[in-house]
Design an enzyme around this catalytic site. Structure first.
Site, PDB file in Angstrom:
ATOM      1  N   GLU A  29      -5.210   5.918   6.299  1.00 29.34           N
ATOM      2  CA  GLU A  29      -5.760   6.664   7.419  1.00 29.34           C
ATOM      3  C   GLU A  29      -6.460   7.885   6.810  1.00 29.34           C
ATOM      4  O   GLU A  29      -5.834   8.624   6.045  1.00 29.34           O
ATOM      5  CB  GLU A  29      -4.629   7.114   8.354  1.00 29.34           C
ATOM      6  CG  GLU A  29      -5.174   7.743   9.603  1.00 29.34           C
ATOM      7  CD  GLU A  29      -4.102   8.277  10.548  1.00 29.34           C
ATOM      8  OE1 GLU A  29      -2.909   8.059  10.301  1.00 29.34           O
ATOM      9  OE2 GLU A  29      -4.499   8.933  11.527  1.00 29.34           O
ATOM     10  N   ARG A 254       9.043   2.395  -0.047  1.00 25.24           N
ATOM     11  CA  ARG A 254       8.051   3.386  -0.430  1.00 25.24           C
ATOM     12  C   ARG A 254       8.533   4.122  -1.661  1.00 25.24           C
ATOM     13  O   ARG A 254       9.720   4.100  -2.007  1.00 25.24           O
ATOM     14  CB  ARG A 254       7.779   4.353   0.708  1.00 25.24           C
ATOM     15  CG  ARG A 254       8.984   5.189   1.135  1.00 25.24           C
ATOM     16  CD  ARG A 254       8.746   5.900   2.459  1.00 25.24           C
ATOM     17  NE  ARG A 254       7.649   6.836   2.420  1.00 25.24           N
ATOM     18  CZ  ARG A 254       6.526   6.698   3.135  1.00 25.24           C
ATOM     19  NH1 ARG A 254       6.354   5.671   3.921  1.00 25.24           N
ATOM     20  NH2 ARG A 254       5.587   7.613   3.066  1.00 25.24           N
ATOM     21  N   LYS A 264       1.534  13.351   3.930  1.00 24.47           N
ATOM     22  CA  LYS A 264       0.232  14.017   4.005  1.00 24.47           C
ATOM     23  C   LYS A 264       0.292  15.234   4.921  1.00 24.47           C
ATOM     24  O   LYS A 264      -0.360  16.242   4.663  1.00 24.47           O
ATOM     25  CB  LYS A 264      -0.822  13.033   4.517  1.00 24.47           C
ATOM     26  CG  LYS A 264      -1.265  12.059   3.444  1.00 24.47           C
ATOM     27  CD  LYS A 264      -2.391  11.171   3.921  1.00 24.47           C
ATOM     28  CE  LYS A 264      -1.864  10.017   4.724  1.00 24.47           C
ATOM     29  NZ  LYS A 264      -2.903   9.021   5.061  1.00 24.47           N
TER      30      LYS A 264
HETATM   31  P1  ATP Z   1       2.101   9.727   4.691  1.00 29.77           P
HETATM   32  O1  ATP Z   1       3.464   9.339   5.198  1.00 29.77           O
HETATM   33  O2  ATP Z   1       2.103  10.358   3.357  1.00 29.77           O
HETATM   34  O3  ATP Z   1       1.314  10.503   5.673  1.00 29.77           O
HETATM   35  P2  ATP Z   1       0.962   7.292   5.518  1.00 29.77           P
HETATM   36  O4  ATP Z   1       1.830   6.103   5.351  1.00 29.77           O
HETATM   37  O5  ATP Z   1       0.822   7.851   6.864  1.00 29.77           O
HETATM   38  O6  ATP Z   1       1.386   8.358   4.441  1.00 29.77           O
HETATM   39  P3  ATP Z   1      -1.473   5.877   5.246  1.00 29.77           P
HETATM   40  O7  ATP Z   1      -2.823   6.405   4.975  1.00 29.77           O
HETATM   41  O8  ATP Z   1      -1.204   5.271   6.568  1.00 29.77           O
HETATM   42  O9  ATP Z   1      -0.471   7.047   4.953  1.00 29.77           O
HETATM   43  O10 ATP Z   1      -1.004   4.889   4.099  1.00 29.77           O
HETATM   44  C1  ATP Z   1      -1.794   3.866   3.579  1.00 29.77           C
HETATM   45  C2  ATP Z   1      -0.905   2.870   2.889  1.00 29.77           C
HETATM   46  O11 ATP Z   1      -0.147   3.509   1.863  1.00 29.77           O
HETATM   47  C3  ATP Z   1       0.114   2.267   3.847  1.00 29.77           C
HETATM   48  O12 ATP Z   1       0.111   0.869   3.657  1.00 29.77           O
HETATM   49  C4  ATP Z   1       1.409   2.876   3.461  1.00 29.77           C
HETATM   50  O13 ATP Z   1       2.468   2.007   3.689  1.00 29.77           O
HETATM   51  C5  ATP Z   1       1.208   3.178   1.972  1.00 29.77           C
HETATM   52  N1  ATP Z   1       2.044   4.303   1.550  1.00 29.77           N
HETATM   53  C6  ATP Z   1       2.072   5.545   2.066  1.00 29.77           C
HETATM   54  N2  ATP Z   1       3.009   6.307   1.481  1.00 29.77           N
HETATM   55  C7  ATP Z   1       3.594   5.531   0.529  1.00 29.77           C
HETATM   56  C8  ATP Z   1       4.639   5.723  -0.421  1.00 29.77           C
HETATM   57  N3  ATP Z   1       5.278   6.882  -0.536  1.00 29.77           N
HETATM   58  N4  ATP Z   1       4.965   4.689  -1.235  1.00 29.77           N
HETATM   59  C9  ATP Z   1       4.330   3.514  -1.137  1.00 29.77           C
HETATM   60  N5  ATP Z   1       3.344   3.264  -0.269  1.00 29.77           N
HETATM   61  C10 ATP Z   1       2.970   4.247   0.571  1.00 29.77           C
HETATM   62 MG    MG Z   2       0.209   6.026   8.295  1.00 30.13          MG
END
Ligand code: ATP
Ligand code: MG
Length: 547
Positions: A29, A254, A264
């Protein structure tokens, strides 16, 4: 890339003929910069496609216009490329599918599988209830299809305020899985979208959008983190109900790292409150921060390979990441000399006004990397802690009356210690053995200590930024209260060091081993009049802890 449970599934899918090619996607995102957790997902998504000769789509999950910013879009692409991956022509946007998604929503209404609901946010939650007790059905659930179509049309036409209505999937208000209790699939949001402008004032919810995006793109294996496991029945329900092609979602744990936060939203908080210089502050766990710090993509990938892919949540020691950085830099970083805590040494036997150049190897274990020349003169700087007036046992460096090797230059012996009125050592006087040019004893006598040095006349002042961990807590996100209370006040120490002159022409991003100190990376900061170097990591694990 090494194997894991997802690859076992793919192997079986290919063997059984369920799939003949592998299509994955990385769906960020664009609401922030990518961090090391995303690097894990990127290595898995792109690495899996590479392993099986398939493709991995880079797809922006841009369904929430108020949180997203095009600033992040370019940065995300740069970071994925830096990590060494390529999406080719497969760059997609969730927003490209808004028309299709709207049609799908209408289709669900026509099937009697979705309805417009006017419950407030609080009432919505109250009706949904808790897992072990049945939920309550809202009155709108029994609205006619015609009425629902009309209301949804009006939602789209902008006739209602934000939050007045949502479109919900009609599934089961008694499901033990709350995500199946008639989840919202469309909401009203009067906001301009970076891609679709003001065309829409209703936007699909993540759960509705994501499975449709995967399906439209022909993704075979949709890999995401464990928190989406409970969303999977909804993912499947939507595609099944609409009779659409069904990718399979698989979840993995994760990445969590010690002394780090990985959300983020929290990282944005640090940036906004100026607790770090920006997203690319070298203390940040962002990919751009690590790049600026001097981490290499090879090291990050090696780390991701080592941690592997499992379904068990864990907290990985950040020292493991640092270990991979150190291992890679040890191979590739040219050696240079820099003095970070300078103490002047006058070689009294060396003629005034004279200087000479020494050829020193760029990498002692890799002669093929050649040499560089380093100027030497009568006055040099050495590291203050390479001298002890009263040496402790096993201190083999400089002390009154002892002889040490100045790396690649001469053997010198300390004859005098000059102090100021307060008794602080301000200068040392040494004699040198003119026959020890290159640092070799002419008679083969043993000289145990070797120290680094920089010519006082030729050395250049540099700003050196010594970074340490951003947090004092192993798991700041799990601490009581605000995670920002656990920021390490000593995470950045700025000092002025003296570097060998050749380092002054380093390009931003160039990486070096400052001999006997650690790994450093030239910073792109051009506001400083002197060169700026970031400490990437110390030579040894313990060394990275001392500032
Ligand atoms: P955050 O929780 O940091 O805001 P998010 O999951 O909302 O991260 P996205 O941009 O939606 O961020 O994530 C894109 C991809 O990265 C998703 O498939 C998510 O599952 C993966 N991802 C995000 N954080 C992690 C992590 N700590 N370890 C592994 N994969 C991750
Ligand atoms: Mg997300």
């Amino acid at each position: 890339m090494s194997s894991n449970f997802i690859h076992d599934i793919i192997d079986a899918d290919l063997a059984s003929g369920k799939h003949s090619e592998v299509v994955t996607r990385f769906p960020p995102e664009p609401n922030g910069y990518l961090h090391i957790g995303h690097a894990k997902a990127i290595c898995l998504d792109f690495g899996t496609a590479l392993k099986y000769g398939g493709r991995c789509h880079l797809r922006y999950d841009d369904t929430n216009p108020t949180a997203e910013d095009t600033e992040y879009v370019g940065a995300i692409e740069e970071d994925v490329r830096w990590l060494g991956f390529d999406w080719g022509k497969n760059l997609f946007w969730a927003s490209d599918y808004f028309d299709r998604m709207y049609e799908c929503a209408v289709e669900l209404i026509q099937m009697g599988k979705a309805y417009v609901c006017d419950l407030s946010v609080d009432a919505f939650k109250e009706y949904r209830g808790v897992p072990h007790l049945p939920g309550k059905e809202p009155a709108g659930r029994n609205r006619s299809i015609e009425e629902n179509l009309e209301l949804f049309e009006k939602m789209k036409a902008g006739e209602f305020a934000d939050g007045a209505y949502v479109l919900r999937a009609k599934i089961d208000m008694n499901s033990p899985n709350l995500h199946m209790r008639d989840p919202a699939i469309y909401r009203i949001k009067h906001a301009s979208h970076h891609n679709t402008g003001d065309k829409w004032c209703i936007y699909p919810m993540y759960d509705f959008a994501h499975c449709l995006e995967d399906s439209i793109e022909g993704v075979t294996h949709s890999l995401c983190t464990l928190e989406f496991e409970v969303h999977r029945p909804l993912y499947d329900w939507i595609l099944e109900t609409l009779s659409l092609y069904q990718p399979h979602q698989y979840e993995f744990a994760r990445l969590n790292l010690t002394y780090t936060i990985m959300s983020k939203r929290k990282l944005l908080e640090l940036v906004k409150e100026k607790l770090v210089s920006n997203w690319d502050d070298p203390r940040m766990p962002t990919i751009c921060g690590m790049r600026r710090r001097g981490y290499t993509p090879e090291a990050v990938r090696a780390f991701c390979t080592e941690i592997g892919i499992t379904k068990t949540e864990s907290l990985t020691d950040v020292a493991l990441l640092e270990h991979h950085v150190r291992t890679d830099l040890n191979e590739i970083a040219p050696r240079r000399m820099a003095v970070l805590d300078p103490l002047k040494v006058v070689i009294t036997t060396y003629p005034e006004g004279q200087s000479e150049e020494f050829e020193l190897p760029n990498h002692p274990q890799k002669p093929e990397t050649g040499t560089r020349t380093v100027p030497f003169a009568r006055e040099i700087f050495i590291e203050r802690d390479d001298f002890m007036e009263e040496p402790v046992k096993k201190f083999f460096r400089l002390a009154p009356g002892t002889e040490v090797r100045l790396r690649g230059a001469y053997l010198v012996t300390c004859t005098d210690v000059i102090k100021d009125a307060n008794g602080n050592i301000v200068e040392l006087h040494c004699t040198h053995d003119p026959d020890s040019r290159g640092g070799n004893a002419p008679d083969g006598r043993k000289v145990k200590g070797t120290i680094h040095w920089v010519s006082a006349q030729h050395g250049i002042k540099a700003e050196v930024r010594l970074y340490d961990r951003l947090f004092t807590s192993e798991n700041p996100a799990a601490e009581e209260g605000d995670f920002k209370d656990y920021l390490n006040p000593d995470s950045l120490k700025v000092i002025t060091g003296i570097i060998e002159p050749g380092l002054a022409s380093a390009n931003p991003g160039d990486k070096f081993q400052f001999e006997r100190i650690g790994y450093f990376c030239a910073d792109p900061d051009t506001t400083e009049s002197k060169p700026v170097f970031n400490r990437t990591v110390g030579l040894r694990e313990a060394a990275s802890k001392q500032a």
